[in-house]
Write an enzyme that holds these catalytic residues in place. Structure first.
Site, PDB file in Angstrom:
ATOM      1  N   HIS A  13     -12.475   2.081  -8.014  1.00 29.36           N
ATOM      2  CA  HIS A  13     -12.381   2.579  -6.643  1.00 29.36           C
ATOM      3  C   HIS A  13     -13.579   3.464  -6.303  1.00 29.36           C
ATOM      4  O   HIS A  13     -14.109   4.169  -7.169  1.00 29.36           O
ATOM      5  CB  HIS A  13     -11.087   3.379  -6.495  1.00 29.36           C
ATOM      6  CG  HIS A  13     -10.557   3.437  -5.099  1.00 29.36           C
ATOM      7  ND1 HIS A  13     -11.010   2.628  -4.082  1.00 29.36           N
ATOM      8  CD2 HIS A  13      -9.596   4.227  -4.536  1.00 29.36           C
ATOM      9  CE1 HIS A  13     -10.347   2.904  -2.975  1.00 29.36           C
ATOM     10  NE2 HIS A  13      -9.499   3.869  -3.214  1.00 29.36           N
ATOM     11  N   LYS A  61       0.047  12.907  -6.686  1.00 29.40           N
ATOM     12  CA  LYS A  61      -1.300  12.498  -6.289  1.00 29.40           C
ATOM     13  C   LYS A  61      -1.624  12.937  -4.872  1.00 29.40           C
ATOM     14  O   LYS A  61      -0.757  13.416  -4.122  1.00 29.40           O
ATOM     15  CB  LYS A  61      -1.440  10.974  -6.417  1.00 29.40           C
ATOM     16  CG  LYS A  61      -0.410  10.114  -5.659  1.00 29.40           C
ATOM     17  CD  LYS A  61      -0.708   9.905  -4.179  1.00 29.40           C
ATOM     18  CE  LYS A  61      -1.994   9.167  -3.919  1.00 29.40           C
ATOM     19  NZ  LYS A  61      -1.787   7.693  -3.900  1.00 29.40           N
ATOM     20  N   ASP A  82       0.868  10.609   2.040  1.00 25.81           N
ATOM     21  CA  ASP A  82       0.601   9.829   0.833  1.00 25.81           C
ATOM     22  C   ASP A  82       0.342  10.796  -0.318  1.00 25.81           C
ATOM     23  O   ASP A  82      -0.754  10.890  -0.863  1.00 25.81           O
ATOM     24  CB  ASP A  82      -0.608   8.919   1.070  1.00 25.81           C
ATOM     25  CG  ASP A  82      -0.846   7.969  -0.100  1.00 25.81           C
ATOM     26  OD1 ASP A  82       0.099   7.734  -0.872  1.00 25.81           O
ATOM     27  OD2 ASP A  82      -1.988   7.469  -0.227  1.00 25.81           O
ATOM     28  N   ASP A 117       0.796   4.348  -7.332  1.00 26.77           N
ATOM     29  CA  ASP A 117       0.281   5.716  -7.505  1.00 26.77           C
ATOM     30  C   ASP A 117       0.104   6.020  -8.994  1.00 26.77           C
ATOM     31  O   ASP A 117      -0.484   5.242  -9.709  1.00 26.77           O
ATOM     32  CB  ASP A 117       1.205   6.729  -6.820  1.00 26.77           C
ATOM     33  CG  ASP A 117       1.256   6.526  -5.313  1.00 26.77           C
ATOM     34  OD1 ASP A 117       0.284   5.970  -4.763  1.00 26.77           O
ATOM     35  OD2 ASP A 117       2.256   6.907  -4.686  1.00 26.77           O
ATOM     36  N   ASP A 119       1.141  -0.688  -4.956  1.00 19.93           N
ATOM     37  CA  ASP A 119       0.341   0.502  -5.188  1.00 19.93           C
ATOM     38  C   ASP A 119       1.299   1.558  -5.744  1.00 19.93           C
ATOM     39  O   ASP A 119       2.003   2.237  -5.002  1.00 19.93           O
ATOM     40  CB  ASP A 119      -0.271   0.963  -3.859  1.00 19.93           C
ATOM     41  CG  ASP A 119      -1.086   2.233  -3.979  1.00 19.93           C
ATOM     42  OD1 ASP A 119      -1.238   2.756  -5.101  1.00 19.93           O
ATOM     43  OD2 ASP A 119      -1.572   2.725  -2.941  1.00 19.93           O
ATOM     44  N   SER A 162       0.814  -1.214   0.000  1.00 20.61           N
ATOM     45  CA  SER A 162       0.000   0.000   0.000  1.00 20.61           C
ATOM     46  C   SER A 162       0.849   1.265   0.000  1.00 20.61           C
ATOM     47  O   SER A 162       1.759   1.418   0.813  1.00 20.61           O
ATOM     48  CB  SER A 162      -0.903  -0.017   1.235  1.00 20.61           C
ATOM     49  OG  SER A 162      -1.390   1.269   1.536  1.00 20.61           O
ATOM     50  N   GLY A 163       0.515   2.195  -0.884  1.00 15.37           N
ATOM     51  CA  GLY A 163       1.203   3.482  -0.911  1.00 15.37           C
ATOM     52  C   GLY A 163       0.950   4.277   0.356  1.00 15.37           C
ATOM     53  O   GLY A 163       1.867   4.920   0.897  1.00 15.37           O
ATOM     54  N   LEU A 164      -0.293   4.243   0.842  1.00 20.28           N
ATOM     55  CA  LEU A 164      -0.624   4.922   2.093  1.00 20.28           C
ATOM     56  C   LEU A 164       0.186   4.344   3.236  1.00 20.28           C
ATOM     57  O   LEU A 164       0.781   5.081   4.049  1.00 20.28           O
ATOM     58  CB  LEU A 164      -2.122   4.782   2.387  1.00 20.28           C
ATOM     59  CG  LEU A 164      -2.586   5.220   3.788  1.00 20.28           C
ATOM     60  CD1 LEU A 164      -2.345   6.716   3.993  1.00 20.28           C
ATOM     61  CD2 LEU A 164      -4.055   4.876   4.003  1.00 20.28           C
ATOM     62  N   ARG A 183      -6.064   1.524 -12.345  1.00 16.76           N
ATOM     63  CA  ARG A 183      -7.014   1.938 -11.319  1.00 16.76           C
ATOM     64  C   ARG A 183      -7.815   3.146 -11.798  1.00 16.76           C
ATOM     65  O   ARG A 183      -7.249   4.199 -12.094  1.00 16.76           O
ATOM     66  CB  ARG A 183      -6.255   2.271 -10.038  1.00 16.76           C
ATOM     67  CG  ARG A 183      -7.099   2.842  -8.916  1.00 16.76           C
ATOM     68  CD  ARG A 183      -6.291   2.808  -7.640  1.00 16.76           C
ATOM     69  NE  ARG A 183      -6.619   3.874  -6.714  1.00 16.76           N
ATOM     70  CZ  ARG A 183      -6.036   4.056  -5.539  1.00 16.76           C
ATOM     71  NH1 ARG A 183      -5.077   3.231  -5.150  1.00 16.76           N
ATOM     72  NH2 ARG A 183      -6.370   5.051  -4.751  1.00 16.76           N
ATOM     73  N   ASN A 197      -4.223  11.172  -1.585  1.00 16.90           N
ATOM     74  CA  ASN A 197      -4.972   9.959  -1.273  1.00 16.90           C
ATOM     75  C   ASN A 197      -6.443  10.110  -1.639  1.00 16.90           C
ATOM     76  O   ASN A 197      -7.057  11.153  -1.387  1.00 16.90           O
ATOM     77  CB  ASN A 197      -4.829   9.630   0.217  1.00 16.90           C
ATOM     78  CG  ASN A 197      -5.387   8.264   0.548  1.00 16.90           C
ATOM     79  OD1 ASN A 197      -6.575   8.088   0.729  1.00 16.90           O
ATOM     80  ND2 ASN A 197      -4.509   7.278   0.612  1.00 16.90           N
ATOM     81  N   SER A 198      -6.996   9.055  -2.212  1.00 19.05           N
ATOM     82  CA  SER A 198      -8.375   9.092  -2.706  1.00 19.05           C
ATOM     83  C   SER A 198      -9.409   9.261  -1.602  1.00 19.05           C
ATOM     84  O   SER A 198     -10.530   9.728  -1.854  1.00 19.05           O
ATOM     85  CB  SER A 198      -8.679   7.810  -3.483  1.00 19.05           C
ATOM     86  OG  SER A 198      -7.812   7.668  -4.571  1.00 19.05           O
ATOM     87  N   GLU A 219      -2.815   4.476 -11.024  1.00 19.59           N
ATOM     88  CA  GLU A 219      -4.097   5.182 -11.015  1.00 19.59           C
ATOM     89  C   GLU A 219      -4.068   6.332 -12.010  1.00 19.59           C
ATOM     90  O   GLU A 219      -3.013   6.910 -12.279  1.00 19.59           O
ATOM     91  CB  GLU A 219      -4.417   5.695  -9.604  1.00 19.59           C
ATOM     92  CG  GLU A 219      -3.360   6.591  -9.014  1.00 19.59           C
ATOM     93  CD  GLU A 219      -3.494   6.733  -7.503  1.00 19.59           C
ATOM     94  OE1 GLU A 219      -3.684   7.880  -7.050  1.00 19.59           O
ATOM     95  OE2 GLU A 219      -3.383   5.715  -6.786  1.00 19.59           O
TER      96      GLU A 219
END
Length: 375
Positions: A228, A157, A95, A124, A122, A83-85, A197, A159-160, A151
């Site tokens: 997502h 980026k 992130d 990004d 992940d 996970s990037g987060l 993504r 975080n979503s 993504e």
């Protein structure tokens, strides 16, 4: 033609027959050795590809360093979501591409070394345009990572799931599709997986735009589509799934719509579900509670016994292997030297200490020789 899986089956069974025969006919030993070198272990890229293409629902569990990767493997999961987060948080940064791709790859190297599971990174946005993304692909292949998820946002980026952040800016369909094409053309391992993504639902651009983008990325060569959503229910995901009609592998991340029964994902023929950040979040809870208790009570009495033991840590670090290797590679040599000099007996010594001891002896000999020359 005969596919690779069938050939692997033949080699494995011939290998078993050869091993039995070698106990009776020594000449078969050569055949056994030959066959054993012709059936290599399955690559992580191939493992991940098989998970994505499986007819059964598969799961990837989040990990963010070597230790968490080993825990995920020991738990029984078949694959890891890097996970990037979680990786950025474990490094103490946001992130938002504050950790460079080289720093992320350094973390992945420890994760690959700690586990034989395939890892989906992940990735990004790919840390820039198509050129940055395809360079990342090569570095991931070099380190044995199974695949990457890109993504369709703009770099850098955010975080979503971030509340109150800036308005999402998405890359054009054409630009992101060409990024996928460039990466697929640049990869050396045909089994390396590239997941696209789609962030259209996150950005509020609607179902039609999400479907349009997903189809374009499928045609560009993406091995799977990750759709997502940050809604607390799965209605918009379900609407996407119905329109998608199982035309290509689909991956979900139900962090927000976690109340949706897993049975639904199976009914929708989802390929992979990602449990995206839960090891990181559980670590934070545990560390906060432990730190608070020790700070307030100024004693360890009420925390010992409620956490992993030091021996548990040693086990996760695979220290048993090091102890066995020390006995194999160091003990006899050290024992011989100690007996010869008759000064002292070294029962256990690290490689570093052994080198220091040899260096000291060398320097003493040099000094004695120099002294002899001066005379």
């Amino acid at each position: 033609g005969i596919n690779a899986e069938y050939m692997g089956f033949i080699f494995i069974n011939l290998g078993m027959l050869a091993r039995v025969a070698s106990s009776v006919f020594p000449a078969f030993k050569l055949l056994t050795r030959t066959l054993s070198t012709q059936v290599p272990a399955k690559k992580n890229t191939t493992k991940l590809k098989e998970m994505i293409r499986s007819k059964n629902l598969e799961f990837l569990m989040e990990a963010h360093n070597g230790l968490s990767a080993r825990i995920v493997a020991e738990t029984g999961f078949k694959g890891i979501w890097a996970s990037g987060l979680s990786i950025s948080a474990s490094l103490g940064v946001r992130d938002a591409n504050e950790a460079s791709w080289t720093q992320v790859v350094d973390v992945l190297e420890f994760m690959v070394d700690s586990s034989s599971l395939p890892i989906l990174l992940d990735g990004d946005t790919g840390f820039g345009n198509y050129n940055n993304a395809r360079r990342l692909i090569r570095k991931l292949e070099d380190r044995g990572v199974g695949g990457v998820c890109f993504e369709d946002k703009m770099f850098p980026k955010q975080n979503s799931l971030l509340e109150g952040g800036r308005k999402e800016q998405l890359a054009s369909i054409d630009e992101f599709s060409k990024k996928i094409i460039a990466c697929k053309e640049f990869q050396r391992d045909p089994d390396f997986q590239i997941v696209a993504r789609v962030e259209a639902l996150i950005a509020g651009w609607g179902l039609e735009e999400a479907l349009k983008r997903a189809e374009a990325y499928r045609k560009a060569g993406a091995d799977a589509i990750l759709i997502h959503s940050k809604m607390s229910d799965s209605k918009e995901i379900e609407a996407f799934v119905k329109e998608w009609k199982n035309r290509h592998p689909l991956i979900l991340v139900p962090t927000k719509y976690y109340k949706t029964p897993t049975k639904k994902f199976r009914d929708w023929n989802i390929s992979v579900v990602i449990w995206a950040n839960h090891n990181l979040r559980s670590c934070i809870t545990a560390m906060k509670e432990t730190s608070k208790k020790i700070f307030e009570e100024q004693t360890l009495v009420n925390v010992e016994g409620k956490m992993a033991s030091v021996n548990d840590v040693f086990k996760l670090q695979n220290n048993d292997e090091l102890v066995a290797s020390d006995k194999k590679y160091l003990q006899e040599r050290i024992q011989q030297r100690s007996n010869k000099t008759n000064i002292y007996t070294i029962h256990s010594v690290s490689y570093t200490h052994l080198r220091a001891h040899e260096t000291l002896r060398y320097l003493v000999c040099r000094l004695l020789l120099e002294k002899k020359k001066t005379k």
